[in-house]
Every structure is written in C-alpha cells, then in structure tokens.
Write a protein that holds these residues in place. Structure first.
Motif, PDB file in Angstrom:
ATOM      1  N   LEU A   1       0.824  -1.204   0.000  1.00 30.30           N
ATOM      2  CA  LEU A   1       0.000   0.000   0.000  1.00 30.30           C
ATOM      3  C   LEU A   1       0.861   1.258   0.000  1.00 30.30           C
ATOM      4  CD1 LEU A   1      -2.916  -0.883   2.439  1.00 30.30           C
ATOM      5  CD2 LEU A   1      -3.164  -0.013   0.110  1.00 30.30           C
ATOM      6  N   ALA A   2       1.943   1.239   0.754  1.00 28.20           N
ATOM      7  CA  ALA A   2       2.829   2.409   0.799  1.00 28.20           C
ATOM      8  C   ALA A   2       3.401   2.707  -0.576  1.00 28.20           C
ATOM      9  CB  ALA A   2       3.950   2.173   1.810  1.00 28.20           C
TER      10      ALA A   2
ATOM     11  N   GLY B   1     -11.072  -4.391   4.289  1.00 27.26           N
ATOM     12  CA  GLY B   1     -11.303  -3.320   5.248  1.00 27.26           C
ATOM     13  C   GLY B   1     -10.457  -3.493   6.489  1.00 27.26           C
ATOM     14  N   GLY B   2     -10.282  -4.758   6.910  1.00 27.33           N
ATOM     15  CA  GLY B   2      -9.379  -5.017   8.025  1.00 27.33           C
ATOM     16  C   GLY B   2      -7.967  -4.584   7.701  1.00 27.33           C
TER      17      GLY B   2
ATOM     18  N   ALA C   1      -3.517  -0.786   8.268  1.00 27.13           N
ATOM     19  CA  ALA C   1      -2.535   0.082   7.626  1.00 27.13           C
ATOM     20  C   ALA C   1      -2.614   1.500   8.182  1.00 27.13           C
ATOM     21  CB  ALA C   1      -2.750   0.081   6.112  1.00 27.13           C
ATOM     22  N   ALA C   2      -3.835   1.985   8.399  1.00 26.22           N
ATOM     23  CA  ALA C   2      -3.999   3.321   8.982  1.00 26.22           C
ATOM     24  C   ALA C   2      -3.450   3.354  10.400  1.00 26.22           C
ATOM     25  CB  ALA C   2      -5.466   3.720   8.958  1.00 26.22           C
TER      26      ALA C   2
ATOM     27  N   PRO D   1       0.586   6.994   5.269  1.00 26.39           N
ATOM     28  CA  PRO D   1       0.126   8.360   4.973  1.00 26.39           C
ATOM     29  C   PRO D   1      -1.220   8.370   4.258  1.00 26.39           C
ATOM     30  CG  PRO D   1       1.816   7.717   3.395  1.00 26.39           C
ATOM     31  CD  PRO D   1       1.709   6.601   4.398  1.00 26.39           C
ATOM     32  N   VAL D   2      -2.282   8.150   5.022  1.00 24.81           N
ATOM     33  CA  VAL D   2      -3.627   8.150   4.463  1.00 24.81           C
ATOM     34  C   VAL D   2      -4.395   9.354   4.987  1.00 24.81           C
ATOM     35  CG1 VAL D   2      -3.600   5.643   4.242  1.00 24.81           C
ATOM     36  CG2 VAL D   2      -4.596   6.671   6.288  1.00 24.81           C
TER      37      VAL D   2
END
Length: 259
Positions: free
Chosen positions: A78-79, A98-99, A104-105, A110-111
C-alpha cells in the motif's frame, strides 16, 4: 482484473494495479478471494472526482507473492501505491480488505480518510472460537496443498450450505478460486484473532464504517466504531456483502470530500 501497471514493493514484489480518473487519490483494497475484480465496478463511479487505484493484493492476478508472507508486507504494498500517486491517499477496503485498510492506517501509513465496508470481525465468544478453529484448520489444509478443501472451509465459515458448495465446485470460476486459495491465509492475517484489535485506537484519520443489511456486520461495525477514534457509522439499506457501486460511490465521495 486487467493489469495496466506495476509498482515495486519494499521487498521487491511487483504489485499490479489499474489507475483511472483524476483528482484526490483513492486506493481500493479488496477482500477474500478477490483479485481486484470485485472492486473494479466502483472505480468508474469515482473516477469523475478522484484518481482511483484498484490493485491486486499480493498473490493475486498479476501481483507477486515473495515469501515469507507477513501483514507488514501488505502495508509496504500500500505504501508503494500511495507513493506512486503522490504520497497521500484515501483508502476504501471491502470485507477483509477493510481489516487491512484499518491496520494500515493504525500502522501510520500516509492516508487521509479511511472507509471500510462490512469488515468481518467477530464479537460473540462462539463466533471467535469458530474463527480461531477455522484459522488453524485453514493453515493445515494449505500446508498440505488441499486447496479445494480450504475453499470449502472458507465457504462454510461464510455460511454457505453444502448445496452452495457443490454448485460452486462445478462452476467455471472454481479453478480461478483454487489459484487464489493460498491468499485466504493472507486475509486471515488481516483479521488477526477475529476481534477488532486494540491498536485500531491508534488511527488518527477520519474513518467511515459502512454496512449493508446483514446484522452480523452491524455487530462488527459497532465494535470497530467503539475502538477507532473519529469513526462515523452508516448503513446502506438494501445492500448485501457486495454493495451496488452506484449506491456506495456517492457515500464514499461525500466522506472523502468532507473537511
């Protein structure tokens, strides 16, 4: 999912993605047995207002799966995608995706804003016991290469009848599901011990917890909302576990545009 481009994750794994639209970036995170195809219909609904990145999680479609697997590797994937679109992005995660988005958040990626739909966490003690037995049995089946039985195990956990399973096994899609079966272990890692983990309290970004009509996911969403600061809770009436993108996209758009 039709592959258009790749990014390279921190461990050298190539991650396949499609990018459409323009505007603030949104990364779509798929759930169990999804190679990006399930989220694909949402992309054109959002592309008029956002740069939408729909990717195949590692081990799916055109994405690699460098061993050993760890949940942290999915954060790195994701990063890499977020860096590709400029360094910050909104996230949308469906089901076990979603989990992953929530984890990740919480890990500090950086979200900007995080929206999730029907994350299958468990609340009741009997459900948690069933989940933990599933994880043990799943790991054993995959270690022995018994992919068909792993898929059947997953379907039973999700509430499928034996008739449903028999129909699925004879369907044209079954070979594709067999290919994806090892990634069931990845999704199990995204959900941990089955209950929303206390570390979700470390999420600092606005978070939208969405469900359709199924009461099971309502209980899970309530538990998430009690753990995540700045969480908003909303139900899309009349929706099943795969929401109609024409209903889902306007809700996501309002949330992502909110100040």
């Amino acid at each position: 999912m039709t592959v258009e481009s790749y990014v390279t994750s921190a461990d050298g794994t190539r991650i396949a993605y499609e990018r459409t639209g323009s505007g603030p970036p949104v990364v779509l995170v798929g759930g169990g047995l999804d190679d990006g195809a399930e989220n694909a219909p949402i992309a054109p609904e959002l592309a008029g207002e956002f740069t939408v990145v729909n990717y195949a999680r590692r081990g799916r479609a055109g994405s690699g799966d460098t061993p050993p697997y760890a949940l942290a590797r999915e954060f790195e994937d994701l990063a890499a995608l977020i860096a590709m679109v400029g360094g910050r992005a909104h996230l949308f995660g469906a089901s076990s995706g979603g989990g992953l988005a929530l984890e990740a958040a919480a890990a500090g990626l950086p979200v900007d804003r995080v929206a999730v739909y029907e994350v299958p966490y468990f609340v009741a003690d009997d459900q948690l016991l069933q989940w933990r037995e599933y994880v043990v049995n799943l790991q054993a089946l995959l270690a022995e290469g018994r992919r068909d039985e792993a898929l059947e195990l997953f379907m039973r956990l999700a509430g499928s009848s034996e008739e449903d399973i028999a129909r699925a096994r004879s369907a044209p899609v079954w070979p594709s599901l067999r290919t994806l079966a090892p990634t069931l272990a990845h999704d199990a890692a995204c959900l941990g011990d089955g209950h929303p983990p206390p570390r979700l309290a470390e999420i600092t970004r606005p978070t939208l917890i969405l469900t359709g009509d199924n009461p099971f996911f309502h209980d899970a969403a309530t538990a998430i909302a009690k753990t995540v600061p700045n969480a908003q809770r909303e139900t899309l009436a009349g929706q099943g576990h795969v929401a109609d993108p024409t209903r889902l996209a306007p809700t996501l758009s309002r949330f992502y545009h909110a100040s």
